[in-house]
Design a protein around this motif. Structure first.
Motif, mmCIF file in Angstrom:
data_model
loop_
_atom_site.group_PDB
_atom_site.id
_atom_site.type_symbol
_atom_site.label_atom_id
_atom_site.label_comp_id
_atom_site.label_asym_id
_atom_site.label_seq_id
_atom_site.Cartn_x
_atom_site.Cartn_y
_atom_site.Cartn_z
ATOM 1 N N VAL A 199 5.808 85.496 101.621
ATOM 2 C CA VAL A 199 6.605 86.623 101.117
ATOM 3 C C VAL A 199 8.002 86.636 101.736
ATOM 4 O O VAL A 199 8.907 87.284 101.224
ATOM 5 N N ARG A 200 8.202 85.907 102.834
ATOM 6 C CA ARG A 200 9.442 85.916 103.600
ATOM 7 C C ARG A 200 9.655 87.274 104.244
ATOM 8 O O ARG A 200 9.106 88.279 103.819
ATOM 9 N N GLY A 201 10.453 87.331 105.291
ATOM 10 C CA GLY A 201 10.552 88.541 106.091
ATOM 11 C C GLY A 201 11.685 89.484 105.738
ATOM 12 O O GLY A 201 11.917 90.453 106.445
ATOM 13 N N LEU A 202 12.397 89.216 104.632
ATOM 14 C CA LEU A 202 13.559 90.021 104.280
ATOM 15 C C LEU A 202 13.375 90.597 102.877
ATOM 16 O O LEU A 202 12.893 89.919 101.972
ATOM 17 N N ASP A 203 13.796 91.829 102.693
ATOM 18 C CA ASP A 203 13.515 92.543 101.443
ATOM 19 C C ASP A 203 14.304 92.039 100.244
ATOM 20 O O ASP A 203 13.954 92.347 99.110
ATOM 21 N N TYR A 204 15.398 91.320 100.454
ATOM 22 C CA TYR A 204 16.223 90.982 99.305
ATOM 23 C C TYR A 204 15.636 89.890 98.419
ATOM 24 O O TYR A 204 16.120 89.633 97.321
ATOM 25 N N TYR A 205 14.557 89.234 98.846
ATOM 26 C CA TYR A 205 14.014 88.135 98.056
ATOM 27 C C TYR A 205 13.374 88.610 96.761
ATOM 28 O O TYR A 205 12.736 89.668 96.700
ATOM 29 N N THR A 206 13.528 87.813 95.700
ATOM 30 C CA THR A 206 12.862 88.012 94.420
ATOM 31 C C THR A 206 12.419 86.648 93.893
ATOM 32 O O THR A 206 12.945 85.612 94.302
ATOM 33 N N ARG A 207 11.451 86.660 93.048
ATOM 34 C CA ARG A 207 10.975 85.435 92.398
ATOM 35 C C ARG A 207 10.678 84.317 93.406
ATOM 36 O O ARG A 207 9.868 84.497 94.295
ATOM 37 N N THR A 208 11.347 83.186 93.284
ATOM 38 C CA THR A 208 10.994 82.020 94.098
ATOM 39 C C THR A 208 11.238 82.244 95.582
ATOM 40 O O THR A 208 12.320 82.680 95.993
ATOM 41 N N VAL A 209 10.225 81.951 96.393
ATOM 42 C CA VAL A 209 10.373 81.850 97.845
ATOM 43 C C VAL A 209 9.734 80.543 98.270
ATOM 44 O O VAL A 209 8.801 80.056 97.621
ATOM 45 N N PHE A 210 10.236 79.957 99.353
ATOM 46 C CA PHE A 210 9.677 78.668 99.782
ATOM 47 C C PHE A 210 9.864 78.480 101.274
ATOM 48 O O PHE A 210 10.709 79.126 101.907
ATOM 49 N N GLU A 211 9.050 77.603 101.828
ATOM 50 C CA GLU A 211 9.141 77.229 103.240
ATOM 51 C C GLU A 211 8.831 75.746 103.389
ATOM 52 O O GLU A 211 7.946 75.220 102.698
ATOM 53 N N PHE A 212 9.562 75.084 104.286
ATOM 54 C CA PHE A 212 9.212 73.738 104.732
ATOM 55 C C PHE A 212 8.536 73.895 106.097
ATOM 56 O O PHE A 212 9.123 74.460 107.021
ATOM 57 N N VAL A 213 7.312 73.405 106.194
ATOM 58 C CA VAL A 213 6.476 73.700 107.355
ATOM 59 C C VAL A 213 6.004 72.407 108.010
ATOM 60 O O VAL A 213 5.684 71.418 107.345
ATOM 61 N N SER A 214 5.956 72.439 109.352
ATOM 62 C CA SER A 214 5.415 71.322 110.138
ATOM 63 C C SER A 214 4.359 71.861 111.093
ATOM 64 O O SER A 214 4.469 72.991 111.573
ATOM 65 N N ASN A 215 3.348 71.057 111.379
ATOM 66 C CA ASN A 215 2.321 71.452 112.353
ATOM 67 C C ASN A 215 2.540 70.784 113.708
ATOM 68 O O ASN A 215 1.646 70.771 114.547
ATOM 69 N N GLN A 216 3.746 70.248 113.926
ATOM 70 C CA GLN A 216 4.017 69.491 115.149
ATOM 71 C C GLN A 216 4.825 70.265 116.184
ATOM 72 O O GLN A 216 5.116 69.733 117.249
ATOM 73 N N ILE A 217 5.201 71.498 115.890
ATOM 74 C CA ILE A 217 6.032 72.246 116.838
ATOM 75 C C ILE A 217 5.413 73.592 117.182
ATOM 76 O O ILE A 217 6.117 74.551 117.489
ATOM 77 N N GLY A 218 4.103 73.674 117.147
ATOM 78 C CA GLY A 218 3.416 74.881 117.588
ATOM 79 C C GLY A 218 3.364 75.950 116.515
ATOM 80 O O GLY A 218 3.468 75.685 115.316
ATOM 81 N N ALA A 219 3.207 77.191 116.965
ATOM 82 C CA ALA A 219 2.983 78.309 116.051
ATOM 83 C C ALA A 219 4.177 78.559 115.138
ATOM 84 O O ALA A 219 4.014 79.017 114.003
ATOM 85 N N GLN A 220 5.384 78.287 115.637
ATOM 86 C CA GLN A 220 6.586 78.519 114.829
ATOM 87 C C GLN A 220 6.869 77.285 113.976
ATOM 88 O O GLN A 220 7.826 76.558 114.190
ATOM 89 N N GLY A 221 6.001 77.058 112.991
ATOM 90 C CA GLY A 221 6.054 75.810 112.244
ATOM 91 C C GLY A 221 7.009 75.795 111.076
ATOM 92 O O GLY A 221 7.254 74.729 110.501
ATOM 93 N N THR A 222 7.546 76.953 110.683
ATOM 94 C CA THR A 222 8.489 76.983 109.562
ATOM 95 C C THR A 222 9.855 76.508 110.031
ATOM 96 O O THR A 222 10.491 77.144 110.860
ATOM 97 N N VAL A 223 10.307 75.387 109.478
ATOM 98 C CA VAL A 223 11.590 74.804 109.865
ATOM 99 C C VAL A 223 12.705 75.315 108.962
ATOM 100 O O VAL A 223 13.842 75.490 109.398
ATOM 101 N N CYS A 224 12.366 75.557 107.706
ATOM 102 C CA CYS A 224 13.354 76.000 106.733
ATOM 103 C C CYS A 224 12.688 76.976 105.776
ATOM 104 O O CYS A 224 11.556 76.744 105.341
#
Length: 433
Positions: free
Chosen positions: A258-283
């Motif tokens: 859902v992303r953490g900011l209210d202005y988003y609509t329609r498409t949301v996306f994340e690039f995620v890695s499992n190699q850097i711990g809990a904070q895996g969202t890079v973009c």
């Protein structure tokens, strides 16, 4: 008074020996942005607090818990930017960039500030590479910024990064979804944190982004927005997926984004890695079709993303992405023996620098032996020693520090060109070339 020798909690210094890594990734990002038609924008580090309240959303964690807000001496409420989109949108509107034709494509490197618990990949001062496309309603624009982010990862040789996408609909179809969410979370009212109890009435969708372990666990069973999309939003999402498939970009649909900011609509996306711990969202990013109008501008569907540079560097380190990269070193160290030789050394060093050769000399009054130790410490590729005899003959020997080989070089006209040719012959490209 004790000397202050520690940086504020949640911040970190970029030391000279690490700067080259930032330069490398920033240059990759600049090239990618340029190839996609984006131009750089820079905005102030602080903005009117109302800008973030209206854009980011008053029910978000960012606004409720994390912003650095203070009153100026004039009584204005100012906030250090917690993200980059709002400032870029404000600048685009203030300066009427949309009058030059749409879409407006902008990129930036920015520092952001959020008061939260520091951990690996999550700092109170962090840095982002961001892109914004203003005035682009078509699904192809969504796929384009996703492709731009992926091109950065590909250029850096990173692997193991997965793309996750979702659609969170428009205000019309989201109204029904909010009703379903409210009904679902009402059954867990006595378990929700105090913040989410307030969100339950005002914006139940924000509960999905709560960092509380209890609320997060409850949210796992909540209804998903994909089941409530209107026909237009569903068609838009299907078209985005079609463009990604056409470009050969693999993705997974994750209905929980859902992303953490209210202005988003329609498409949301994340690039995620499992190699850097809990904070895996890079973009992360997406579309914000109503933001520009909310800020007082025209109806201008827009979108963008933010890529965390600190997290990207963590990922590069985890994959030895800098193994083949070495920090820049001194190309030529010129040592002078005596006052006259020191003056001549200074002149020659300036000549070398005019050819974009990284050249250094003595600034500490060292002996020749100490100068050679220093030259070795800074990784000088070549050294040149000037004494009375060299000045008289207008000729000296330049030494390759890796092989010990010495080459005669004249000190008169053409000195810097000789040095540049020698560096290239020994595959030591001068800095900046």
């Amino acid at each position: 008074m004790a000397l202050i020798v520690k940086s504020p909690r949640g911040t970190q210094d970029m030391l000279p020996k690490e700067a080259y890594r930032w330069h490398l990734v920033e240059e990759v990002m600049r090239r990618a942005a340029k190839s996609y038609g984006f131009r750089e924008i820079r905005t102030p580090v602080f903005e009117d607090t109302r800008l973030f309240q209206r854009s980011v959303g008053e029910t978000t964690d960012v606004v409720q818990k994390e912003m650095y807000t203070f009153d100026t001496k004039g009584g204005d409420s100012i906030t250090l930017r917690p993200e980059g989109t709002a400032g870029a949108a404000r600048a685009m509107l203030e300066h009427g960039l949309y009058n030059d034709g749409l879409p407006v494509k902008a990129y930036y490197f920015t520092s952001c500030y959020r008061y939260e618990k520091p951990q690996a990949g999550r700092l109170r001062e962090f840095h982002q590479f961001g892109v914004e496309t203003f005035g682009a309603p078509q699904p192809a624009a969504d796929a384009e910024i996703i492709a731009l982010a992926k091109s950065v990862f590909d250029s850096l040789g990173l692997t193991g990064i997965s793309l996750e996408i979702n659609s969170i609909g428009c205000p019309a179809c989201r109204a029904k979804y909010h009703e379903a969410l409210k009904a679902y979370f009402e059954a867990y009212r006595d378990q929700l944190c105090e913040t989410c109890l307030g969100r339950l009435e005002r914006n139940p969708m924000r509960i999905l982004d709560c960092k509380s372990p209890v609320c997060s666990q409850i949210a796992q069973g909540a209804p998903v927005m994909l089941d409530y999309l209107c026909d237009d939003c569903r068609a838009h999402f299907e078209a985005v997926k079609g463009y990604l498939q056409a470009a050969g970009i693999d993705y997974t649909v994750n209905p929980h984004i859902v992303r953490g900011l209210d202005y988003y609509t329609r498409t949301v996306f994340e690039f995620v890695s499992n190699q850097i711990g809990a904070q895996g969202t890079v973009c992360g990013g997406g579309r914000y079709d109503g933001l520009i109008k909310e800020l007082g501008g025209p109806d201008m569907p827009s979108l963008g993303f933010g890529l965390g540079i600190e997290r990207l560097l963590l990922l590069l380190d985890a994959q030895d992405g800098f193994a083949s990269c070495t920090p820049p070193t001194c190309d030529i160290y010129v040592a002078g023996l005596g006052e006259k030789a020191q003056t001549e050394a200074f002149r020659l060093i300036e000549q070398l620098r005019s050819y974009s050769i990284a050249a250094e000399g003595d600034l500490a009054g060292r002996s020749l032996k100490a100068q050679m130790k220093y030259a070795d410490k800074i990784g000088a590729k070549f050294t040149l020693v000037l004494g009375d005899s060299e000045l008289e003959a207008q000729q000296a020997k330049i030494k390759n520090m890796a092989t010990g080989e010495q080459t005669d070089i004249t000190l008169g006209e053409g000195f810097a060109q000789q040095a540049a040719d020698l560096l290239l012959t020994h595959t030591c490209a001068p800095a900046g070339l």
